[in-house]
Design a protein around this motif. Structure first.
Motif, mmCIF file in Angstrom:
data_model
loop_
_atom_site.group_PDB
_atom_site.id
_atom_site.type_symbol
_atom_site.label_atom_id
_atom_site.label_comp_id
_atom_site.label_asym_id
_atom_site.label_seq_id
_atom_site.Cartn_x
_atom_site.Cartn_y
_atom_site.Cartn_z
ATOM 1 N N GLY A 51 29.000 10.804 -15.894
ATOM 2 C CA GLY A 51 30.287 11.720 -16.315
ATOM 3 C C GLY A 51 29.974 13.041 -15.635
ATOM 4 O O GLY A 51 31.319 13.615 -14.877
ATOM 5 N N GLU A 52 28.891 13.424 -15.041
ATOM 6 C CA GLU A 52 28.619 14.685 -14.090
ATOM 7 C C GLU A 52 29.401 14.268 -12.855
ATOM 8 O O GLU A 52 29.918 15.127 -12.290
ATOM 9 N N TRP A 53 28.971 13.170 -12.333
ATOM 10 C CA TRP A 53 29.456 12.889 -10.959
ATOM 11 C C TRP A 53 31.138 12.709 -11.037
ATOM 12 O O TRP A 53 31.569 13.024 -10.150
ATOM 13 N N THR A 54 31.632 11.964 -12.054
ATOM 14 C CA THR A 54 32.961 11.948 -12.277
ATOM 15 C C THR A 54 33.883 13.144 -12.411
ATOM 16 O O THR A 54 34.934 13.487 -11.854
ATOM 17 N N ALA A 55 33.212 14.187 -12.846
ATOM 18 C CA ALA A 55 34.006 15.472 -12.993
ATOM 19 C C ALA A 55 34.312 16.195 -11.623
ATOM 20 O O ALA A 55 35.151 16.957 -11.514
ATOM 21 N N THR A 56 33.568 15.728 -10.696
ATOM 22 C CA THR A 56 33.808 16.427 -9.397
ATOM 23 C C THR A 56 34.845 15.585 -8.564
ATOM 24 O O THR A 56 35.002 15.980 -7.227
ATOM 25 N N CYS A 57 35.209 14.535 -9.195
ATOM 26 C CA CYS A 57 36.192 13.474 -8.275
ATOM 27 C C CYS A 57 37.656 13.888 -8.688
ATOM 28 O O CYS A 57 38.062 14.543 -9.645
ATOM 29 N N SER A 58 38.383 13.399 -7.761
ATOM 30 C CA SER A 58 39.900 13.729 -7.601
ATOM 31 C C SER A 58 40.590 12.553 -8.420
ATOM 32 O O SER A 58 40.156 11.242 -8.474
ATOM 33 N N PRO A 59 41.228 12.687 -9.593
ATOM 34 C CA PRO A 59 41.757 11.832 -10.508
ATOM 35 C C PRO A 59 42.502 10.912 -9.650
ATOM 36 O O PRO A 59 42.471 9.343 -9.659
ATOM 37 N N THR A 60 43.323 11.044 -8.530
ATOM 38 C CA THR A 60 44.169 10.308 -7.720
ATOM 39 C C THR A 60 43.130 9.410 -6.900
ATOM 40 O O THR A 60 43.533 8.278 -6.853
ATOM 41 N N ALA A 61 42.204 10.120 -6.345
ATOM 42 C CA ALA A 61 41.201 9.223 -5.625
ATOM 43 C C ALA A 61 40.326 7.920 -6.770
ATOM 44 O O ALA A 61 40.554 6.817 -6.142
ATOM 45 N N VAL A 62 40.098 8.182 -7.820
ATOM 46 C CA VAL A 62 39.630 7.512 -8.748
ATOM 47 C C VAL A 62 40.619 6.466 -9.086
ATOM 48 O O VAL A 62 40.123 5.157 -9.150
ATOM 49 N N HIS A 63 41.670 6.860 -9.455
ATOM 50 C CA HIS A 63 42.747 5.889 -9.775
ATOM 51 C C HIS A 63 43.373 4.748 -8.937
ATOM 52 O O HIS A 63 43.095 3.629 -8.922
ATOM 53 N N GLU A 64 43.260 5.263 -7.590
ATOM 54 C CA GLU A 64 43.560 4.265 -6.456
ATOM 55 C C GLU A 64 42.369 3.433 -5.822
ATOM 56 O O GLU A 64 42.826 2.280 -5.699
ATOM 57 N N SER A 65 41.356 4.322 -5.834
ATOM 58 C CA SER A 65 40.130 3.352 -5.577
ATOM 59 C C SER A 65 39.901 2.085 -6.771
ATOM 60 O O SER A 65 39.647 1.145 -6.269
ATOM 61 N N ALA A 66 40.261 2.487 -8.075
ATOM 62 C CA ALA A 66 40.156 1.645 -9.065
ATOM 63 C C ALA A 66 41.089 0.496 -8.834
ATOM 64 O O ALA A 66 40.496 -0.920 -8.980
ATOM 65 N N ARG A 67 42.146 0.775 -8.508
ATOM 66 C CA ARG A 67 43.347 -0.422 -8.503
ATOM 67 C C ARG A 67 42.677 -1.205 -7.164
ATOM 68 O O ARG A 67 42.771 -2.614 -7.191
ATOM 69 N N SER A 68 42.273 -0.661 -5.940
ATOM 70 C CA SER A 68 41.850 -1.402 -4.923
ATOM 71 C C SER A 68 40.726 -2.208 -5.325
ATOM 72 O O SER A 68 40.675 -3.378 -4.755
ATOM 73 N N LEU A 69 39.731 -1.640 -5.966
ATOM 74 C CA LEU A 69 38.648 -2.413 -6.517
ATOM 75 C C LEU A 69 38.906 -3.634 -7.358
ATOM 76 O O LEU A 69 38.431 -4.676 -6.838
ATOM 77 N N VAL A 70 39.789 -3.713 -8.275
ATOM 78 C CA VAL A 70 40.207 -4.723 -8.998
ATOM 79 C C VAL A 70 40.578 -5.887 -8.008
ATOM 80 O O VAL A 70 40.476 -6.807 -8.046
#
Length: 263
Positions: free
Chosen positions: A175-194
């Motif tokens: 959670g602490e790490w995620t709070a420093t991330c860009s929501p767009t980057a998390v969303h796009e990389s999650a889609r690519s990861l899947v």
């Protein structure tokens, strides 16, 4: 050995310069490159500097774009391919005599893509890394199924808050790490990861590569669906740990890593 925090490694991407921020612990000419997971950061590998068996190796943990202290990409999507391209350029700047790639979760997939054709690669170690469809768990698929606006405006902050409030130490750290991330980057990389996990390419590439190792938490599910697909002589269970062995049992994790690459 001093840890050098927040060292910017400038690399080119799509006609622009991206400053990839890294924690580098300089030692010998051999480099251990550490790649974090989805919505995590380089800090997830902080305890590697406490491993005496790895003290003779230079370690470099980077923040992928849109994660931690590395800014989001100025153009293009945050895909695993884009991340792998940047990793290749970072390695070129580091110019190791011998390269060891270690990737956790999403970082395991990124490292595997980047490793294809690498000439100075000595070993590749995946820590709970994505290789097959089952590895793209509920979280990454839930994020990928959402529209970007809904995730960025509503669900991202709920996700962070739920992780920070979790009773488990590894989830709170996430959670602490995620709070420093860009929501767009998390969303796009999650889609690519899947997409990459579902493709079947990653496990084929892993099995075709020499000098690979797969480390997984003994409390997780990798032993059920993934380990039987791999050469079991190259798989190692990290005791008393789940998806984040670097939080749950860092001493055992880095002892296992030293046994693999510490010569």
């Amino acid at each position: 050995m001093n840890l050098l925090h927040n060292q910017a490694i400038p690399v080119e991407h799509d006609g622009a310069v991206v400053d990839v921020v890294a924690d580098i612990r300089p030692a010998g000419p051999d480099v251990v490159l550490l790649l974090h997971g989805l919505s995590a950061t380089k800090e997830s590998f902080a305890d590697i500097t406490a491993s005496p068996a790895l003290a003779h190796l230079t370690t470099c943990a980077i923040d992928l774009p849109g994660h931690g202290r590395t800014a989001p990409l100025p153009s293009g999507a945050h895909t695993l391919e884009a991340y792998a391209e940047l990793v290749v350029r970072v390695v070129a700047r580091l110019a190791p005599i011998r390269l060891h790639v270690v990737g956790h979760s999403l970082g395991g997939a990124v490292g595997l893509i980047a490793a294809q054709g690498a000439k100075n690669l000595v070993s590749y170690t995946s820590v709970e890394g994505n290789l097959v469809a089952e590895d793209a768990g509920l979280v990454s698929r839930q994020i990928a199924d959402l529209e970007l606006e809904d995730f960025a405006v509503n669900e991202f902050h709920r996700f962070v808050d739920s992780l920070k409030a979790a009773p488990e130490a590894d989830l709170r750290a996430w959670g602490e790490w995620t709070a420093t991330c860009s929501p767009t980057a998390v969303h796009e990389s999650a889609r690519s990861l899947v997409e990459w996990s579902d493709s079947g390419k990653l496990v084929d590439w892993y099995r075709a590569m020499p000098n690979t190792a797969y480390l997984y938490g003994s409390l997780g599910d990798r032993a059920e669906h993934l380990v039987p697909l791999l050469d079991e002589s190259t798989t190692f269970a990290i005791p008393d740990s789940g998806h984040f062995p670097m939080v749950d049992n860092p001493r055992a994790l880095y002892s296992a890593l030293a046994a693999i690459i510490g010569h």
